[in-house]
Design a protein around this motif. Structure first.
Motif, short mmCIF file in Angstrom:
data_model
loop_
_atom_site.label_atom_id
_atom_site.label_comp_id
_atom_site.label_asym_id
_atom_site.label_seq_id
_atom_site.Cartn_x
_atom_site.Cartn_y
_atom_site.Cartn_z
N VAL A 182 1.05 -1.18 0.38
CA VAL A 182 0.04 0.03 0.71
C VAL A 182 1.00 1.17 0.22
N ARG A 183 0.87 2.08 -1.20
CA ARG A 183 1.22 3.12 -0.97
C ARG A 183 0.76 4.20 -1.05
N ASN A 184 0.96 6.17 -0.62
CA ASN A 184 0.70 7.10 -0.57
C ASN A 184 1.74 7.54 -1.34
N ARG A 185 1.23 8.66 -1.54
CA ARG A 185 2.57 10.41 -1.76
C ARG A 185 3.70 10.33 -1.02
N ASP A 186 3.84 9.54 0.27
CA ASP A 186 4.72 9.71 1.22
C ASP A 186 5.18 8.29 0.65
N GLY A 187 4.99 7.17 -0.03
CA GLY A 187 5.67 6.65 0.21
C GLY A 187 4.89 5.19 0.24
N VAL A 188 5.77 4.11 0.47
CA VAL A 188 4.78 2.79 1.08
C VAL A 188 4.63 2.61 2.35
N GLN A 189 3.22 2.57 2.34
CA GLN A 189 2.65 2.40 4.08
C GLN A 189 2.61 1.09 4.85
N GLN A 190 2.65 0.40 3.93
CA GLN A 190 2.14 -1.23 4.46
C GLN A 190 2.69 -1.68 3.84
N ARG A 191 3.40 -3.06 4.22
CA ARG A 191 3.85 -4.26 3.01
C ARG A 191 3.86 -5.91 4.37
N ARG A 192 2.57 -6.56 3.49
CA ARG A 192 2.56 -7.37 3.65
C ARG A 192 2.56 -8.62 3.57
N PHE A 193 2.81 -9.88 4.48
CA PHE A 193 2.67 -10.96 3.98
C PHE A 193 2.14 -12.16 4.92
N GLY A 194 1.19 -13.01 3.91
CA GLY A 194 0.30 -13.68 4.70
C GLY A 194 0.29 -14.90 4.02
N LEU A 195 0.18 -16.18 5.43
CA LEU A 195 -0.12 -17.56 4.72
C LEU A 195 -1.44 -17.76 5.65
N MET A 196 -2.04 -18.88 4.94
CA MET A 196 -3.46 -18.75 5.55
C MET A 196 -4.02 -20.83 4.90
N GLN A 197 -4.60 -21.22 6.59
CA GLN A 197 -4.94 -22.30 5.62
C GLN A 197 -7.01 -22.62 6.63
N GLN A 198 -7.31 -22.80 5.40
CA GLN A 198 -8.42 -23.13 5.86
C GLN A 198 -9.03 -25.09 5.58
N PHE A 199 -9.80 -25.56 6.84
CA PHE A 199 -9.90 -26.99 6.45
C PHE A 199 -11.89 -27.14 6.92
N TRP A 200 -12.29 -28.03 5.96
CA TRP A 200 -13.47 -28.43 7.14
C TRP A 200 -13.86 -29.13 8.45
#
Length: 166
Positions: free
Chosen positions: A124-142
């Motif tokens: 996520v960037r705005n005029r001031d530069g990078v505001q957020q940089r995120r990595f995510g992992l998920m597992q879903q199961f029944w």
């Protein structure tokens, strides 16, 4: 605050939708479309306009999902908003209406009885530069026929933060 959406299936492959969000001193309207390419994936795009007091802004968004194999899907979201754009989520969080952009890449893999594994990377960037940089992992199961369980972990690099959830 409130939101209302209306969706219309023009054909089996094409869907059109309109959305309105309202809060104190905020009014947003937007339109979107989705086209299904069958085995290849889906393309979605939208445009929204908001008014808050004397400020006016626009958001442009495009999304694509590509089915690489029967069990593997890649996704991308690209969003750009002008200075002055505000939606209910940002309004409730007290965010400023600075222009910016967001890009998110994701991949998911259906691993049968073990559920679905997925990962994502977002900036996520705005005029001031990078505001957020995120990595995510998920597992879903029944867990049972009527209960789906999800486990996720996320790392936010710029703010040096993390999130783990069930």
């Amino acid at each position: 605050a409130g939101a209302m959406a209306v969706s219309y299936d023009y054909s089996e492959r094409l869907n059109l939708a309109a959305r309105t969000e309202v809060a104190s001193d905020l009014f947003l309207t937007g339109i979107s479309s989705q086209y299904d390419f069958g085995a290849l994936g889906r393309w979605r795009s939208s445009v929204a306009r908001s008014n808050r007091g004397q400020e006016e802004g626009w958001r442009y968004r495009a999304m694509a999902d590509v089915d690489l194999m029967e069990d593997v899907t890649l996704g991308w979201i690209g969003e750009r908003h002008t200075e002055g754009f505000m939606d209910v989520r940002r309004h409730a969080a007290g965010a400023s209406s600075v222009g910016g952009a967001r890009h998110k890449w994701s991949a998911s893999w259906d691993v049968g009885r073990w559920g679905e594994w997925s990962g994502s990377f977002e900036t996520v960037r705005n005029r001031d530069g990078v505001q957020q940089r995120r990595f995510g992992l998920m597992q879903q199961f029944w867990y049972s026929p009527k209960l789906r369980v999800g486990i996720h972990a996320e790392r936010e690099v710029v703010a040096d933060d993390y999130d783990i959830g069930l």
